[in-house]
Design an enzyme around this catalytic site. Structure first.
Site, mmCIF file in Angstrom:
data_model
loop_
_atom_site.group_PDB
_atom_site.id
_atom_site.type_symbol
_atom_site.label_atom_id
_atom_site.label_comp_id
_atom_site.label_asym_id
_atom_site.label_seq_id
_atom_site.Cartn_x
_atom_site.Cartn_y
_atom_site.Cartn_z
ATOM 1 N N ARG A 88 0.673 -1.366 0.445
ATOM 2 C CA ARG A 88 -0.222 -0.238 0.021
ATOM 3 C C ARG A 88 0.787 1.054 -0.272
ATOM 4 O O ARG A 88 0.243 2.443 -0.254
ATOM 5 C CB ARG A 88 -0.622 0.341 1.341
ATOM 6 N N ARG A 127 -22.251 0.013 -3.203
ATOM 7 C CA ARG A 127 -21.343 -0.254 -2.604
ATOM 8 C C ARG A 127 -22.671 -0.303 -0.815
ATOM 9 O O ARG A 127 -22.483 -1.145 -0.219
ATOM 10 C CB ARG A 127 -20.839 -0.987 -2.396
ATOM 11 N N ARG A 144 -9.765 7.355 1.926
ATOM 12 C CA ARG A 144 -9.781 6.071 1.242
ATOM 13 C C ARG A 144 -8.940 7.220 -0.353
ATOM 14 O O ARG A 144 -7.253 6.454 -0.256
ATOM 15 C CB ARG A 144 -10.430 4.828 1.528
HETATM 16 P P1 AMP Z 1 -9.071 -2.944 1.774
HETATM 17 O O1 AMP Z 1 -9.962 -4.009 1.599
HETATM 18 O O2 AMP Z 1 -7.470 -3.059 0.825
HETATM 19 O O3 AMP Z 1 -9.842 -1.800 1.035
HETATM 20 O O4 AMP Z 1 -8.757 -2.221 2.696
HETATM 21 C C1 AMP Z 1 -9.804 -1.873 4.161
HETATM 22 C C2 AMP Z 1 -9.015 -0.917 4.962
HETATM 23 O O5 AMP Z 1 -7.563 -1.966 5.804
HETATM 24 C C3 AMP Z 1 -7.705 0.094 4.340
HETATM 25 O O6 AMP Z 1 -8.484 1.362 4.220
HETATM 26 C C4 AMP Z 1 -6.461 -0.063 5.926
HETATM 27 O O7 AMP Z 1 -7.335 0.991 6.624
HETATM 28 C C5 AMP Z 1 -6.525 -0.956 6.316
HETATM 29 N N1 AMP Z 1 -5.058 -1.653 5.106
HETATM 30 C C6 AMP Z 1 -5.606 -2.590 3.610
HETATM 31 N N2 AMP Z 1 -4.310 -2.634 3.513
HETATM 32 C C7 AMP Z 1 -3.420 -2.243 4.011
HETATM 33 C C8 AMP Z 1 -2.237 -2.580 4.070
HETATM 34 N N3 AMP Z 1 -1.704 -2.979 2.967
HETATM 35 N N4 AMP Z 1 -1.731 -1.926 4.286
HETATM 36 C C9 AMP Z 1 -1.845 -0.553 5.226
HETATM 37 N N5 AMP Z 1 -3.738 -0.424 5.446
HETATM 38 C C10 AMP Z 1 -3.988 -1.630 5.119
#
Ligand code: AMP
Length: 189
Positions: A88, A127, A144
């Protein structure tokens, strides 16, 4: 085989991941899914993770690197993984390179899903109505997206330099998008 699927929130990564793991015969490694499970547990760590998820901020790189290191040791990851939501930021991308190098492997390709930000915003709002994810409210979604632009987009250069980046147009139906992804991964498995 290790494939990274990248794209801003709402670009359809989850849907495409499910189809791609079938196609490639690899495991799904979604840090978002792992963190959402952790956030259900009422411990100091669970509560810290839940707070980051609710605010749309990133959890620490240290936690992520530990989670990934643990996950890729599991037997279903032996044929490889589809990395969804990780790396990320640039430090995570560097740590992933190092981690994979210790098992004499590497990221094979990075698929970047490109979609217009306003289209994404309306998708995420839809969503929020159907799935009820607690981080799908308008303020968190905007945050985000900003985090993606600031922290995650610079990774594209990291992989471009390694000649691993494959960018696709992620607008249209899930089937159309999947065909474009398949087309850029031809020859990898
Ligand atoms: P996602 O489902 O990938 O959109 O992730 C949802 C949330 O999880 C993000 O907004 C972050 O708060 C956290 N998150 C997921 N993957 C990461 C990562 N690789 N590094 C840091 N935070 C993460």
């Amino acid at each position: 085989m290790f494939i990274v699927l990248m794209g801003p929130p709402g670009c359809g990564k989850g849907t495409q991941s499910a189809k791609l793991i079938e196609l490639l015969g690899v495991a799904h490694l979604s840090t978002g899914d792992i963190l959402r499970q952790m956030a259900q547990v009422d411990t100091p760590l669970g509560r810290r993770v839940a707070e980051c998820l609710d605010q749309g901020t990133l959890v620490s790189d240290e936690l992520i690197v530990d989670l990934v290191a643990e996950r890729i040791k599991q037997p279903d990851c032996r044929p490889g993984c589809l990395l969804d939501g990780v790396p990320r930021n640039v430090p995570q991308a560097q740590s992933l390179d190092e981690l994979l190098a210790t098992s004499k492997t590497a990221v094979d390709a990075v698929v970047e899903m490109q979609v217009d930000e306003e289209e994404l915003f309306s998708r995420l709002m839809r969503r929020a109505e159907t799935e009820g994810r607690s981080d799908d409210n308008s303020e968190t979604v905007r945050h985000r997206m900003a985090v993606y632009r600031r922290e995650t987009a610079p990774i594209l250069d990291h992989y471009r330099q390694q000649q691993k980046l494959r960018s696709i147009d992620a607008s249209g139906t899930p089937e159309e998008v999947f065909e474009r992804i398949e087309a850029v991964l031809v020859g990898l498995n």
